[in-house]
Scaffold this motif. Sequence first.
Motif, short mmCIF file in Angstrom:
data_model
loop_
_atom_site.label_atom_id
_atom_site.label_comp_id
_atom_site.label_asym_id
_atom_site.label_seq_id
_atom_site.Cartn_x
_atom_site.Cartn_y
_atom_site.Cartn_z
N GLU A 4 0.81 -1.21 0.00
CA GLU A 4 0.00 0.00 0.00
C GLU A 4 0.85 1.27 0.00
N ASP A 5 2.07 1.18 0.53
CA ASP A 5 2.95 2.35 0.50
C ASP A 5 3.33 2.72 -0.94
N ILE A 6 3.56 1.69 -1.76
CA ILE A 6 3.88 1.95 -3.17
C ILE A 6 2.66 2.55 -3.88
N VAL A 7 1.49 2.01 -3.59
CA VAL A 7 0.26 2.53 -4.19
C VAL A 7 0.08 4.01 -3.83
N SER A 8 0.28 4.32 -2.56
CA SER A 8 0.14 5.72 -2.12
C SER A 8 1.13 6.62 -2.84
N ARG A 153 -2.92 -0.95 -12.67
CA ARG A 153 -4.18 -0.20 -12.67
C ARG A 153 -4.04 1.10 -11.88
N HIS A 154 -3.19 1.10 -10.86
CA HIS A 154 -2.98 2.32 -10.08
C HIS A 154 -2.17 3.34 -10.89
N ILE A 155 -1.22 2.85 -11.67
CA ILE A 155 -0.45 3.76 -12.54
C ILE A 155 -1.38 4.40 -13.56
N ALA A 156 -2.29 3.61 -14.16
CA ALA A 156 -3.23 4.13 -15.14
C ALA A 156 -4.18 5.15 -14.51
N ARG A 157 -4.64 4.88 -13.30
CA ARG A 157 -5.54 5.82 -12.62
C ARG A 157 -4.79 7.11 -12.26
N ALA A 158 -3.53 6.96 -11.87
CA ALA A 158 -2.74 8.15 -11.56
C ALA A 158 -2.58 9.03 -12.80
N ALA A 159 -2.48 8.39 -13.98
CA ALA A 159 -2.38 9.15 -15.22
C ALA A 159 -3.64 9.99 -15.44
N LEU A 160 -4.80 9.41 -15.18
CA LEU A 160 -6.06 10.14 -15.35
C LEU A 160 -6.16 11.28 -14.34
#
Length: 363
Positions: A4-8, A153-160
């Motif tokens: 979760e730290d990486i996701v954050s 999926r988190h990288i893609a959402r961060a792009a948006l």
Amino acid sequence: MINEDIVSEIYESAAFPPLWSSVLQRLMRLCDADAGVLHTVNDAGIAHHATAGPVAELYASASARELIRRSVRVGRALTQSPAGFASDRDLATESELREDELYSRHLRPLGFHFAVGTVIAVPTGDLLVMGFLRGEDGPFDRHAVHRLNTYRRHIARAALVAHRLGLRAARTQAEALATIGIPGAVIDGAGRVLAANHEFEQLAPRVRFDAAGRLSLATKEADQLLHAALTAAAAGAAEEVNSIPLAGLEAAPPLVLHVVPVRGVANDIFRRAAALVVVTAVAMPKAPLREVLYGLFDLTPAEARVAAALVRGGSVESVAAATGVSTETVRTQLKSVMAKTGTNRQTELVLLLSGAQLPERSG
């Protein structure tokens, strides 16, 4: 198991771009990579990038950047693995990789023999490419690919998220210029308008937008100067403001467009703003003309002195006599002034700087 730290940190990087290098380092450890890269690419080339590990010099090479942009693996990743990471061996045969100039001329001389990556289409029309490189320890196996896909999926959402933040910031910047009466627009590396205020839009037909939303100018010479300035800004090669003159129309004064490169944290991987374009109307100023010319056209003090003297009715000979230099020196300075103001004849220069209407050129 997902960290979760990486996701954050991925989502934080969308708002604070310097964190992307840290994200790459953490993902490198997950897949046992020696280097990580993140960049955007479009028809204009590679716009922005972040790196981790000994790979920064790859982006310092114009030939490498062009080979990355034309890589067949990017297109194949979009069609063969549109929602995940894939290794180079998943996307190309060994013989294709041996013939790939990106590998033979750049990656392998740097010690990198294997790669894994993903391509994400973002709403600006750009492609986001994230990749990881490894030395001679063998290709990335399916376990490494799976670990990376856990975070995709988190990288893609961060792009948006970053795209929306960037458009909001662009609109805010354009409207802030409007509050002080300055026409302005925020432009991306492909020449597309991310945001423009009402004052800027009212400059039509001298300033135009095509069907793809790209900025163009009514005259051929000015449009070529704009294209060159935006290309340099997108490539990070523009060190200073470029000033581009536009001829006046009936009841409308000549204009000067200033192309201001966007730098540092003002830009990032996703937001894609390459330049701020602001517009100044040219009219005989109340302030001292020479000082105004410094700012309008980036003239040197000597060039501004020559231009101001010509506007007031002087000649090359009289300027030379007044300043104690040769007429050849003054002609050289005048030639530089005309190049910076986009004029071809002394008469055009005087008309432009006095705020009169420039004659339209054919062609």
